[in-house]
Design an enzyme around this catalytic site. Sequence first.
Site, PDB file in Angstrom:
ATOM      1  CE  LYS A  63       2.384  -7.790  -3.927  1.00 43.16           C
ATOM      2  NZ  LYS A  63       3.434  -7.200  -4.939  1.00 43.16           N
ATOM      3  CG  ASP A  72       6.862   1.521   0.045  1.00 44.97           C
ATOM      4  OD1 ASP A  72       7.031   2.830  -0.461  1.00 44.97           O
ATOM      5  OD2 ASP A  72       5.971   0.930  -0.381  1.00 44.97           O
ATOM      6  CG  ASN A  73       7.235  -0.438  -3.880  1.00 43.77           C
ATOM      7  OD1 ASN A  73       7.011  -1.381  -3.011  1.00 43.77           O
ATOM      8  ND2 ASN A  73       6.547   0.081  -4.576  1.00 43.77           N
ATOM      9  NE  ARG A 133       9.384  -4.295   1.948  1.00 45.46           N
ATOM     10  CZ  ARG A 133       8.531  -4.572   0.784  1.00 45.46           C
ATOM     11  NH1 ARG A 133       8.365  -3.644  -0.011  1.00 45.46           N
ATOM     12  NH2 ARG A 133       8.013  -5.971   0.820  1.00 45.46           N
ATOM     13  N   GLY A 177       0.597  -4.742   4.223  1.00 40.29           N
ATOM     14  CA  GLY A 177      -0.877  -4.895   4.398  1.00 40.29           C
ATOM     15  C   GLY A 177      -1.430  -6.059   4.203  1.00 40.29           C
ATOM     16  CG  ASP A 193       6.471  -4.655  -3.980  1.00 41.28           C
ATOM     17  OD1 ASP A 193       6.219  -5.864  -3.963  1.00 41.28           O
ATOM     18  OD2 ASP A 193       6.218  -3.799  -3.128  1.00 41.28           O
ATOM     19  N   GLY A 207      -6.581  -6.751   1.978  1.00 43.83           N
ATOM     20  CA  GLY A 207      -5.658  -7.776   2.219  1.00 43.83           C
ATOM     21  C   GLY A 207      -5.359  -8.830   1.080  1.00 43.83           C
ATOM     22  N   GLY A 234       4.281  -0.985   5.886  1.00 43.24           N
ATOM     23  CA  GLY A 234       4.262  -2.431   6.142  1.00 43.24           C
ATOM     24  C   GLY A 234       3.470  -3.147   5.368  1.00 43.24           C
TER      25      GLY A 234
HETATM   26  P1  AMP Z   1       2.469  -1.232  -2.944  1.00 42.33           P
HETATM   27  O1  AMP Z   1       1.971  -0.195  -3.881  1.00 42.33           O
HETATM   28  O2  AMP Z   1       2.093  -2.601  -3.744  1.00 42.33           O
HETATM   29  O3  AMP Z   1       4.006  -1.271  -2.738  1.00 42.33           O
HETATM   30  O4  AMP Z   1       1.759  -1.214  -1.687  1.00 42.33           O
HETATM   31  C1  AMP Z   1       2.022  -0.116  -1.011  1.00 42.33           C
HETATM   32  C2  AMP Z   1       1.382  -0.404   0.463  1.00 42.33           C
HETATM   33  O5  AMP Z   1      -0.089  -0.936   0.460  1.00 42.33           O
HETATM   34  C3  AMP Z   1       1.877  -1.493   1.133  1.00 42.33           C
HETATM   35  O6  AMP Z   1       1.830  -1.242   2.505  1.00 42.33           O
HETATM   36  C4  AMP Z   1       0.973  -2.519   0.849  1.00 42.33           C
HETATM   37  O7  AMP Z   1       1.011  -3.999   1.734  1.00 42.33           O
HETATM   38  C5  AMP Z   1      -0.436  -1.890   0.824  1.00 42.33           C
HETATM   39  N1  AMP Z   1      -1.446  -2.663   0.112  1.00 42.33           N
HETATM   40  C6  AMP Z   1      -1.389  -2.548  -1.284  1.00 42.33           C
HETATM   41  N2  AMP Z   1      -2.604  -3.471  -1.647  1.00 42.33           N
HETATM   42  C7  AMP Z   1      -3.420  -3.564  -0.449  1.00 42.33           C
HETATM   43  C8  AMP Z   1      -4.537  -4.456  -0.180  1.00 42.33           C
HETATM   44  N3  AMP Z   1      -5.270  -4.962  -1.093  1.00 42.33           N
HETATM   45  N4  AMP Z   1      -4.804  -4.680   1.115  1.00 42.33           N
HETATM   46  C9  AMP Z   1      -3.875  -4.098   2.200  1.00 42.33           C
HETATM   47  N5  AMP Z   1      -2.784  -3.525   1.860  1.00 42.33           N
HETATM   48  C10 AMP Z   1      -2.494  -3.168   0.618  1.00 42.33           C
HETATM   49 MG    MG Z   2       5.310  -2.552  -1.989  1.00 42.65          MG
END
Ligand code: AMP
Ligand code: MG
Length: 502
Positions: free
Chosen positions: A118, A263-264, A189, A97, A273, A131, A95
């Site tokens: 984002k 998810d990407n 996705r 995050g 992403d 976050g 989800g």
């Molecule tokens: P990503 O690798 O950017 O596709 O992210 C994979 C997952 O990690 C997703 O659920 C993102 O929302 C979560 N995520 C990545 N960075 C953060 C962060 N700094 N804080 C909270 N969630 C994160």
């Molecule tokens: Mg992602």
Amino acid sequence: MTEPRTVDGSGLVLDDRYATDLPQLHVPWAPAPVAAPSMAHLNVGLAAELGLDAAALASADGVAVLAGNAVPAGATTVAMAYAGHQFGGFSPRLGDGRALLLGAVTAPDGSRHDVHLKGSGRTPFARGGDGRATLPAMLRELLMAEAMHALGVPTTRALAVVATGEHVMREDGPVAGGVLARTASSHLRVGTFQHAALLEQQHDEAGLVERLADHAIALHAPELAARGAGRFLALLEHVAEVQAALVARWMLLGFIHGVMNTDNMTISGESIDYGPCAFMDRVDPDTVFSSIDHGGRYAYGNQPSIAHWNLVRLAESMLPLFDDDTEVGAAAATEVLRSFPGRYRRHWVAWTRAKLGLVTEVDGDGKLGDQLLDWMHAARADFTSVFRALSASLRGDDAPLGALATVEPVQAWLADWHARLAVEGRDPVVVADAMDAVNPLYIPRNHRVEEALAAATDGDLAPFEALLEVVTHPFVWRPDAERYAEPATEAFAANHRTFCGT
Ligand code: AMP
Ligand code: MG
């Protein structure tokens, strides 16, 4: 936690179709306000395309919305739920995050575009994350997405990056924070389907995958709605087709996504992403830039087979929809999945022809492309420059090909290519011009991106703006832009690492 206020002055009029259609697949959530937001970059061209008022977006209300300090009146902001296979391992609940869907805007041409933040604060999906996002990482996503768009690749876009005026803690210490406003034809996705399938099985959410599939059809392939029970298999086929087309484009630009987790990977066929992505310079199918891709799962040469693997995960999630008899449904889905390599190859050969200035279709064209990649690999040639060197040679300038032209396999290949061009008999200068219209001079080269982001981190956005200007006009030669066309040194390339989640 301070709640964001509601404002009228951003000019954003958002619908909440995702939130209302699919209540099980999100959590209503508000962004977390930041200390001192200021606009780092506003994409005025995209704002105009979307029918948005750039002045309103740049106003105090606009910046507040783009930073997550305010929400446009009437918007329902949500954190989207999805699952995902990350490097092959399944996470049932990922989800948004650190992201939120604000809703969708309708452009003057009637098209709908999600607006998504984002770096807008922790959500219930944040797990251990803060976050937040760094300003350089969000500027990097803006640069990459807008370069890809200019190259003609389907992609999410970047509307704005706001500096938060706060620092976020990262491995090497505090870094300036940023929030990206991203647009996309949707944020559905493969992982959204995986999550829906799990909810349906484990929590008795009957019909959820079907509602998600119908939502996707309405957004991305409305012509399939009339197909009755066959529409779901047709949706799978549609996604296979758009993903085959997308990955073929990536491959023929030397683009490495870097984190092709399920998810990407979008249902729309847009690249999404831009975390650890990068363009390959010296050709090598094993090229990996991502610091966390230890096994090379998402290496350049693996991307088509990973896309195929991800599509199998999509088909599994949709399986009950294909036929009342699961075996019949599985057989039909298998047939669609088996078509993926052929679809990919068709797109790849078609783009290879365009890159080589060919307009007719001849059986051996795919082989000519394969052999080109083979010698580029053997010579460790710079992917982007080779195509421009080939068009220059048609204009009688062999200098850019340089020493390559004297290598035996290259000479043999050039002879084959010239023979193939002779079949078409077009004026070489016309052919060269056509090649230059599809083969970029300027891509976001890793060393230039790093340089621009380092300056931006120190508060100087000028190098970033200069690079953005060049890579968003990738086919247009400029005097004084030679440095943007030059590959990095071998040493830089060998040590270059990219990071996700930053
Ligand atoms: P990503 O690798 O950017 O596709 O992210 C994979 C997952 O990690 C997703 O659920 C993102 O929302 C979560 N995520 C990545 N960075 C953060 C962060 N700094 N804080 C909270 N969630 C994160
Ligand atoms: Mg992602």
